[in-house]
Design a protein around this motif. Sequence first.
Motif, short mmCIF file in Angstrom:
data_model
loop_
_atom_site.label_atom_id
_atom_site.label_comp_id
_atom_site.label_asym_id
_atom_site.label_seq_id
_atom_site.Cartn_x
_atom_site.Cartn_y
_atom_site.Cartn_z
N ALA A 251 36.40 35.24 43.01
CA ALA A 251 35.70 35.17 41.73
C ALA A 251 34.67 36.30 41.76
O ALA A 251 33.88 36.41 42.68
N VAL A 252 34.72 37.17 40.77
CA VAL A 252 33.87 38.36 40.77
C VAL A 252 32.72 38.14 39.80
O VAL A 252 32.94 37.93 38.61
N SER A 253 31.50 38.19 40.32
CA SER A 253 30.35 37.98 39.45
C SER A 253 30.15 39.22 38.56
O SER A 253 30.50 40.33 38.95
N ASP B 136 38.33 46.79 47.55
CA ASP B 136 39.39 45.92 48.07
C ASP B 136 39.36 44.56 47.37
O ASP B 136 39.73 43.55 47.95
N ILE B 137 38.89 44.55 46.16
CA ILE B 137 38.74 43.33 45.37
C ILE B 137 39.64 43.44 44.15
O ILE B 137 39.69 44.48 43.50
N THR B 138 40.33 42.37 43.84
CA THR B 138 41.17 42.36 42.64
C THR B 138 40.69 41.29 41.68
O THR B 138 40.07 40.30 42.07
N VAL B 139 40.98 41.54 40.42
CA VAL B 139 40.76 40.53 39.38
C VAL B 139 42.12 40.24 38.77
O VAL B 139 43.02 41.09 38.79
N ARG B 140 42.26 39.02 38.24
CA ARG B 140 43.54 38.61 37.68
C ARG B 140 43.38 38.12 36.26
O ARG B 140 42.37 37.52 35.90
N PRO C 104 46.14 36.18 33.30
CA PRO C 104 47.36 35.36 33.42
C PRO C 104 48.61 36.21 33.68
O PRO C 104 49.55 35.73 34.32
N SER C 105 48.60 37.47 33.25
CA SER C 105 49.83 38.26 33.38
C SER C 105 49.74 39.44 34.36
O SER C 105 50.73 40.09 34.62
N SER C 106 48.54 39.73 34.89
CA SER C 106 48.47 40.89 35.77
C SER C 106 47.34 40.76 36.79
O SER C 106 46.48 39.89 36.68
N GLU C 107 47.41 41.65 37.77
CA GLU C 107 46.39 41.73 38.80
C GLU C 107 45.93 43.18 38.86
O GLU C 107 46.74 44.10 38.71
N PHE C 108 44.62 43.38 39.10
CA PHE C 108 44.06 44.73 39.00
C PHE C 108 42.98 44.90 40.06
O PHE C 108 42.07 44.07 40.14
N ARG C 109 43.08 45.98 40.85
CA ARG C 109 42.01 46.29 41.81
C ARG C 109 40.85 46.92 41.06
O ARG C 109 41.04 47.76 40.18
N LEU C 110 39.63 46.52 41.41
CA LEU C 110 38.45 47.03 40.73
C LEU C 110 38.17 48.47 41.14
O LEU C 110 38.14 48.79 42.33
N PRO C 111 37.94 49.34 40.16
CA PRO C 111 37.60 50.73 40.50
C PRO C 111 36.18 50.82 41.05
O PRO C 111 35.27 50.18 40.54
N SER C 112 35.99 51.62 42.11
CA SER C 112 34.65 51.86 42.64
C SER C 112 34.11 53.20 42.18
O SER C 112 32.91 53.39 42.10
N VAL C 113 35.03 54.14 41.88
CA VAL C 113 34.64 55.45 41.36
C VAL C 113 35.63 55.80 40.25
O VAL C 113 36.85 55.70 40.44
N VAL C 114 35.10 56.22 39.10
CA VAL C 114 35.95 56.68 37.99
C VAL C 114 35.44 58.04 37.53
O VAL C 114 34.26 58.34 37.67
N SER C 115 36.35 58.84 37.00
CA SER C 115 35.96 60.11 36.41
C SER C 115 36.39 60.12 34.94
O SER C 115 37.47 59.63 34.61
N LEU C 116 35.52 60.66 34.11
CA LEU C 116 35.85 60.76 32.69
C LEU C 116 37.00 61.74 32.50
O LEU C 116 37.09 62.75 33.20
N LYS C 117 37.87 61.46 31.54
CA LYS C 117 38.96 62.38 31.25
C LYS C 117 38.48 63.56 30.41
O LYS C 117 39.05 64.64 30.49
#
Length: 185
Positions: A4-6, A51-55, A57-70
């Motif tokens: 559970a991700v706060s 190394d944390i995922t959120v879910r 009902p239909s998918s699972e996703f690893r949380l990004p720690s670093v993102v870059s703008l497009k």
Amino acid sequence: MTLAVSPGAHPALVLNADYRPLAYYPLSLWAWQDAVKAVFLDRVNIVSEYDITVRSPSSEFRLPSVVSLKSYVKPSRHPAFTRFNVFLRDRFQCQYCGSREELTFDHLVPRSKGGQTTWDNVITACSPCNLRKANKSCADIGMWPMHLPFPPTVQDLHNNGRLFPPNYLHESWLDFLYWDTELEP
């Protein structure tokens, strides 16, 4: 690992399209929810993940720690004149005595004597020094600042911001925050 991700946990460092942080102080961070939303809206690239995922009902996703703008966001050339930016320019220390407590700002040429509230006339001062100087000029009271005030560049503020790292730095952020510092032998 799925937990559970706060809401306040696992922020993402936001980089411009050139892989430089948008800001150093305060550090450019997004809540994980905003980072995930930006990924799904195709506004950012994921550079690194927790190394944390959120879910859902239909998918699972690893949380990004670093993102870059497009899309590259052009930084402002001239920082806004704000109390915070004056403090940052002066490295959060009184320009008279060096204290880092009870900070305020002082007009070198007092307002009562025609001094303006501008980059060139305002410095960081602690309350005791500010009260001691009062509405006198530096020459009248013999109090001289360690550094004369100046209009800083965005780069000046970024450089000073690097001196005050946040309380939390994820290991995946380090390569992007301090890539231009001298390496130890």
